[in-house]
Enzyme design. Structure first.
Site, PDB file in Angstrom:
ATOM      1  N   GLY A  10       0.834  -1.203   0.000  1.00 29.11           N
ATOM      2  CA  GLY A  10       0.000   0.000   0.000  1.00 29.11           C
ATOM      3  C   GLY A  10       0.864   1.247   0.000  1.00 29.11           C
ATOM      4  N   ASN A  13      -1.749   7.810   1.405  1.00 28.74           N
ATOM      5  CA  ASN A  13      -1.293   8.881   2.274  1.00 28.74           C
ATOM      6  C   ASN A  13      -0.558   8.322   3.507  1.00 28.74           C
ATOM      7  OD1 ASN A  13      -2.825  11.228   4.426  1.00 28.74           O
ATOM      8  ND2 ASN A  13      -1.525  11.826   2.723  1.00 28.74           N
ATOM      9  N   TRP A  14      -1.163   7.338   4.146  1.00 26.12           N
ATOM     10  CA  TRP A  14      -0.555   6.732   5.345  1.00 26.12           C
ATOM     11  C   TRP A  14       0.450   5.648   4.928  1.00 26.12           C
ATOM     12  CZ3 TRP A  14       1.185   7.544   9.767  1.00 26.12           C
ATOM     13  CH2 TRP A  14       1.158   6.657  10.833  1.00 26.12           C
ATOM     14  N   GLY A  15       0.125   4.903   3.890  1.00 27.86           N
ATOM     15  CA  GLY A  15       1.027   3.850   3.435  1.00 27.86           C
ATOM     16  C   GLY A  15       2.402   4.418   3.100  1.00 27.86           C
ATOM     17  N   PHE A 102      -9.918  -3.020  -0.097  1.00 29.50           N
ATOM     18  CA  PHE A 102      -9.084  -3.694  -1.096  1.00 29.50           C
ATOM     19  C   PHE A 102      -8.367  -4.933  -0.557  1.00 29.50           C
ATOM     20  CE2 PHE A 102      -8.778   0.939  -2.428  1.00 29.50           C
ATOM     21  CZ  PHE A 102      -9.793   0.827  -3.374  1.00 29.50           C
ATOM     22  N   LYS A 125      -7.394   0.702   9.150  1.00 27.99           N
ATOM     23  CA  LYS A 125      -8.481   0.955  10.107  1.00 27.99           C
ATOM     24  C   LYS A 125      -9.801   0.560   9.458  1.00 27.99           C
ATOM     25  CE  LYS A 125      -5.948   4.320  12.812  1.00 27.99           C
ATOM     26  NZ  LYS A 125      -5.737   5.702  13.246  1.00 27.99           N
ATOM     27  N   LYS A 254     -13.817   4.200  15.568  1.00 25.99           N
ATOM     28  CA  LYS A 254     -13.774   5.661  15.764  1.00 25.99           C
ATOM     29  C   LYS A 254     -14.086   6.415  14.468  1.00 25.99           C
ATOM     30  CE  LYS A 254      -9.847   6.402  13.511  1.00 25.99           C
ATOM     31  NZ  LYS A 254      -9.567   7.350  12.438  1.00 25.99           N
ATOM     32  N   ARG A 320      -9.586  13.203   8.134  1.00 24.04           N
ATOM     33  CA  ARG A 320     -10.359  13.326   6.891  1.00 24.04           C
ATOM     34  C   ARG A 320     -11.840  12.976   7.052  1.00 24.04           C
ATOM     35  NH1 ARG A 320      -6.432   9.511   3.423  1.00 24.04           N
ATOM     36  NH2 ARG A 320      -6.944   8.266   5.261  1.00 24.04           N
ATOM     37  N   GLN A 349     -12.668   5.830   5.285  1.00 24.40           N
ATOM     38  CA  GLN A 349     -12.969   4.486   5.790  1.00 24.40           C
ATOM     39  C   GLN A 349     -14.252   4.436   6.624  1.00 24.40           C
ATOM     40  OE1 GLN A 349      -9.871   1.647   5.399  1.00 24.40           O
ATOM     41  NE2 GLN A 349     -10.973   2.719   3.813  1.00 24.40           N
TER      42      GLN A 349
HETATM   43  P1  NAD Z   1      -5.554   6.645   0.961  1.00 28.12           P
HETATM   44  O1  NAD Z   1      -6.857   7.104   1.493  1.00 28.12           O
HETATM   45  O2  NAD Z   1      -4.541   7.646   0.608  1.00 28.12           O
HETATM   46  O3  NAD Z   1      -6.029   5.653  -0.219  1.00 28.12           O
HETATM   47  C1  NAD Z   1      -5.703   5.574  -1.475  1.00 28.12           C
HETATM   48  C2  NAD Z   1      -4.897   4.322  -1.753  1.00 28.12           C
HETATM   49  O4  NAD Z   1      -5.733   3.275  -2.289  1.00 28.12           O
HETATM   50  C3  NAD Z   1      -3.857   4.629  -2.819  1.00 28.12           C
HETATM   51  O5  NAD Z   1      -2.623   4.089  -2.481  1.00 28.12           O
HETATM   52  C4  NAD Z   1      -4.435   3.958  -4.062  1.00 28.12           C
HETATM   53  O6  NAD Z   1      -3.445   3.599  -4.961  1.00 28.12           O
HETATM   54  C5  NAD Z   1      -5.074   2.735  -3.441  1.00 28.12           C
HETATM   55  N1  NAD Z   1      -6.018   2.058  -4.325  1.00 28.12           N
HETATM   56  C6  NAD Z   1      -6.964   2.604  -5.131  1.00 28.12           C
HETATM   57  N2  NAD Z   1      -7.627   1.635  -5.788  1.00 28.12           N
HETATM   58  C7  NAD Z   1      -7.088   0.455  -5.391  1.00 28.12           C
HETATM   59  C8  NAD Z   1      -7.356  -0.904  -5.694  1.00 28.12           C
HETATM   60  N3  NAD Z   1      -8.314  -1.259  -6.545  1.00 28.12           N
HETATM   61  N4  NAD Z   1      -6.619  -1.863  -5.074  1.00 28.12           N
HETATM   62  C9  NAD Z   1      -5.663  -1.523  -4.181  1.00 28.12           C
HETATM   63  N5  NAD Z   1      -5.366  -0.248  -3.847  1.00 28.12           N
HETATM   64  C10 NAD Z   1      -6.075   0.729  -4.447  1.00 28.12           C
HETATM   65  O7  NAD Z   1      -4.869   5.527   1.896  1.00 28.12           O
HETATM   66  P2  NAD Z   1      -4.149   5.686   3.295  1.00 28.12           P
HETATM   67  O8  NAD Z   1      -4.357   7.044   3.888  1.00 28.12           O
HETATM   68  O9  NAD Z   1      -2.755   5.225   3.111  1.00 28.12           O
HETATM   69  O10 NAD Z   1      -4.995   4.692   4.201  1.00 28.12           O
HETATM   70  C11 NAD Z   1      -4.670   3.351   4.411  1.00 28.12           C
HETATM   71  C12 NAD Z   1      -5.210   2.925   5.770  1.00 28.12           C
HETATM   72  O11 NAD Z   1      -4.548   3.683   6.781  1.00 28.12           O
HETATM   73  C13 NAD Z   1      -6.714   3.204   5.968  1.00 28.12           C
HETATM   74  O12 NAD Z   1      -7.319   2.103   6.601  1.00 28.12           O
HETATM   75  C14 NAD Z   1      -6.751   4.416   6.892  1.00 28.12           C
HETATM   76  O13 NAD Z   1      -7.872   4.427   7.757  1.00 28.12           O
HETATM   77  C15 NAD Z   1      -5.479   4.208   7.703  1.00 28.12           C
HETATM   78  N6  NAD Z   1      -4.901   5.441   8.287  1.00 28.12           N
HETATM   79  C16 NAD Z   1      -4.774   6.575   7.560  1.00 28.12           C
HETATM   80  C17 NAD Z   1      -4.189   7.693   8.154  1.00 28.12           C
HETATM   81  C18 NAD Z   1      -3.995   8.982   7.403  1.00 28.12           C
HETATM   82  O14 NAD Z   1      -3.744  10.020   8.043  1.00 28.12           O
HETATM   83  N7  NAD Z   1      -4.080   8.980   6.082  1.00 28.12           N
HETATM   84  C19 NAD Z   1      -3.725   7.637   9.460  1.00 28.12           C
HETATM   85  C20 NAD Z   1      -3.856   6.453  10.169  1.00 28.12           C
HETATM   86  C21 NAD Z   1      -4.451   5.351   9.568  1.00 28.12           C
HETATM   87  P1  13P Z   2      -8.769   9.802   8.513  1.00 28.85           P
HETATM   88  O1  13P Z   2      -8.734   8.593   7.635  1.00 28.85           O
HETATM   89  O2  13P Z   2     -10.155  10.242   8.875  1.00 28.85           O
HETATM   90  O3  13P Z   2      -7.911  10.935   8.016  1.00 28.85           O
HETATM   91  O4  13P Z   2      -8.151   9.342   9.919  1.00 28.85           O
HETATM   92  C1  13P Z   2      -6.802   9.292  10.102  1.00 28.85           C
HETATM   93  C2  13P Z   2      -6.582   8.656  11.417  1.00 28.85           C
HETATM   94  O5  13P Z   2      -6.806   7.477  11.535  1.00 28.85           O
HETATM   95  C3  13P Z   2      -6.162   9.507  12.543  1.00 28.85           C
HETATM   96  O6  13P Z   2      -5.643   8.761  13.597  1.00 28.85           O
END
Ligand code: NAD
Ligand code: 13P
Length: 397
Positions: A10, A13-15, A102, A125, A254, A320, A349
């Site tokens: 992945g 944004n977080w990945g 996914f 999450k 959450k 977000r 999510q």
């Molecule tokens: P994101 O919201 O930036 O998601 C987009 C990702 O999905 C991209 O990498 C995209 O290439 C991929 N994607 C799109 N279509 C796809 C498909 N068909 N198959 C596989 N991948 C596909 O993602 P993120 O922020 O990295 O979130 C990943 C997890 O981390 C989530 O569960 C989120 O709740 C959790 N999280 C996010 C944050 C944050 O601040 N962004 C913080 C903590 C936890």
């Molecule tokens: P969002 O996906 O709503 O940005 O949440 C990020 C998160 O998990 C904060 O801890």
């Protein structure tokens, strides 16, 4: 010692942020990890300097994920790879970090292509619901790939951590007995190869029948110490616990509460109304844990860890799911439309989690025990008037 190879599955944004911090760590610990961290990227074409280019090529040449984490310099040893099977090949540590919808497809593609003794950490999450069965993502991954998988979750806003602004997180990892490399530990017996026969338990406390393949002893023992070395940075403080179910549930549920807070604020109410929603939300998370994970969740995790109240607060004030649900109400459009038009491919999510949790509760006939979760599902269906919120709260007492 043989070195651990690390892959992140992945690159959103977080990945990408977690890929960055792990690549910094592997470079700092050459006695434990291979330096290069593979990052599987869902390939897409992006426009750079007016030219269409593959996102993986851009990441590997510019060292920037221009689409999902712009303006952050990534380490040279974070290697973008468009082939999932190649990215996970020979890795002992697989970090799963992508929107939860996914993960089913990802597991299908990599099953049979990973080391039998690989170990996972899910940063995702969400939960998966099939018919009336609910599963934590860590458990879904573990079951589908026949590996052990822990969870990382906390009050973590990716863009802040990518900018190296300090925060803390929680990692839940219940080191499988077979990886402790100690015979006769914890009342379990010796296996033929000198390792302990695994009696690992699932998130509901049941003994898992299929034994895990132990991590061979030529690797540095894979437990809390190695995971801390991989994830902890000067700007990212790690708290290690063993409550995988508590950490996973806090992070998943959450997001429903964050949507509710956005709706309330978009409607014109302020911090005090949001506090009521957060309080009620945590009450329902704890209720959920008591009803469905009574043997395993430690309520202490939800009260004391970043993955509990910490994540609740940040998610309802600056993440977000909160931000865009507020925008949806302010603009009078659905949150699904906002996700399509405003997020440039990022995912909320909370929408799918609300849907999945509500269908699970309905299938069991207990949705009225969770009035806030039910309310959010009703708002997503556009059949609840926001003015009804205070009344629904009164009815729930
Ligand atoms: P994101 O919201 O930036 O998601 C987009 C990702 O999905 C991209 O990498 C995209 O290439 C991929 N994607 C799109 N279509 C796809 C498909 N068909 N198959 C596989 N991948 C596909 O993602 P993120 O922020 O990295 O979130 C990943 C997890 O981390 C989530 O569960 C989120 O709740 C959790 N999280 C996010 C944050 C944050 O601040 N962004 C913080 C903590 C936890
Ligand atoms: P969002 O996906 O709503 O940005 O949440 C990020 C998160 O998990 C904060 O801890």
């Amino acid at each position: 010692k043989t070195l651990h190879k690390v892959t992140i599955v992945g690159s959103g944004n977080w990945g990408t942020t977690v890929g960055k911090l792990m690549a910094e760590s592997t470079a700092e610990h050459p006695d434990v990890f291979e330096k290069d961290v593979q990052m599987w990227v869902y390939e897409e074409t992006v426009e750079v300097d007016g030219q269409p280019q593959k996102l993986t090529d851009v990441i590997n040449t510019k060292h920037e994920n221009v689409k999902y984490l712009p303006e952050i310099k990534l380490p040279d040893n974070l290697i973008a790879n468009p082939s999932l099977v190649d990215a996970v090949k020979n890795s002992t540590i697989l970090v799963f970090n992508l929107p939860h919808e996914f993960i089913g497809n990802i597991c299908k593609q990599i099953k049979g292509h990973i080391l039998p003794y690989a170990r996972g950490i899910s940063c995702i999450k969400g939960v998966t619901v099939t018919d009336d069965k609910i599963e934590l993502l860590s458990e879904y991954i573990g079951e589908n790939l026949s590996i052990y998988c822990g969870a990382l979750s906390g009050a973590n806003i990716a863009s802040e951590i990518a900018n190296e602004m300090w925060c803390e997180t929680t990692i839940a990892y219940n080191t499988p007995p077979c990886d402790k490399h100690t015979a006769n530990g914890n009342g379990v017996s010796n296996g033929a190869n000198g390792y302990v026969v695994d009696e690992h338990r699932d998130s509901r406390g049941q003994i898992i029948k299929t034994p895990l393949t132990p991590v061979p002893s030529e690797y540095p023992a894979l437990g809390h110490d190695v995971l801390r070395k991989l994830f902890e940075r000067p700007y990212f403080t790690v708290s290690m616990v063993s409550d995988v179910a508590g950490v996973s549930l806090g992070g998943a549920l959450k997001n429903i509460v964050a949507l509710a807070c956005g709706f309330v604020e978009g409607h014109g109410w302020n911090m005090t109304a949001k506090t009521a929603v957060m309080r009620r939300g945590m009450q329902e998370i704890i209720q959920f844990a008591r009803d469905f994970y009574p043997e395993t969740v430690q309520e202490k995790t939800l009260w004391e860890e970043s993955a509990g109240w910490g994540d609740m607060i940040v998610s309802c004030t600056s993440a977000r799911n909160w931000r865009y649900s507020k925008m949806a109400v302010e603009r009078g459009v659905s949150i699904q439309e906002i996700e399509r038009t405003e997020l440039n491919g990022q995912k909320l999510q909370g929408i799918s989690t609300s849907r999945e949790v509500s269908s699970f509760l309905r299938a069991r006939g207990v949705e009225d025990k969770y009035p806030l979760f039910k309310l959010v599902d009703g708002i997503l269906d556009q059949n609840v008037n926001l003015e009804d919120i205070p009344r629904l709260f009164r009815k729930s007492q």
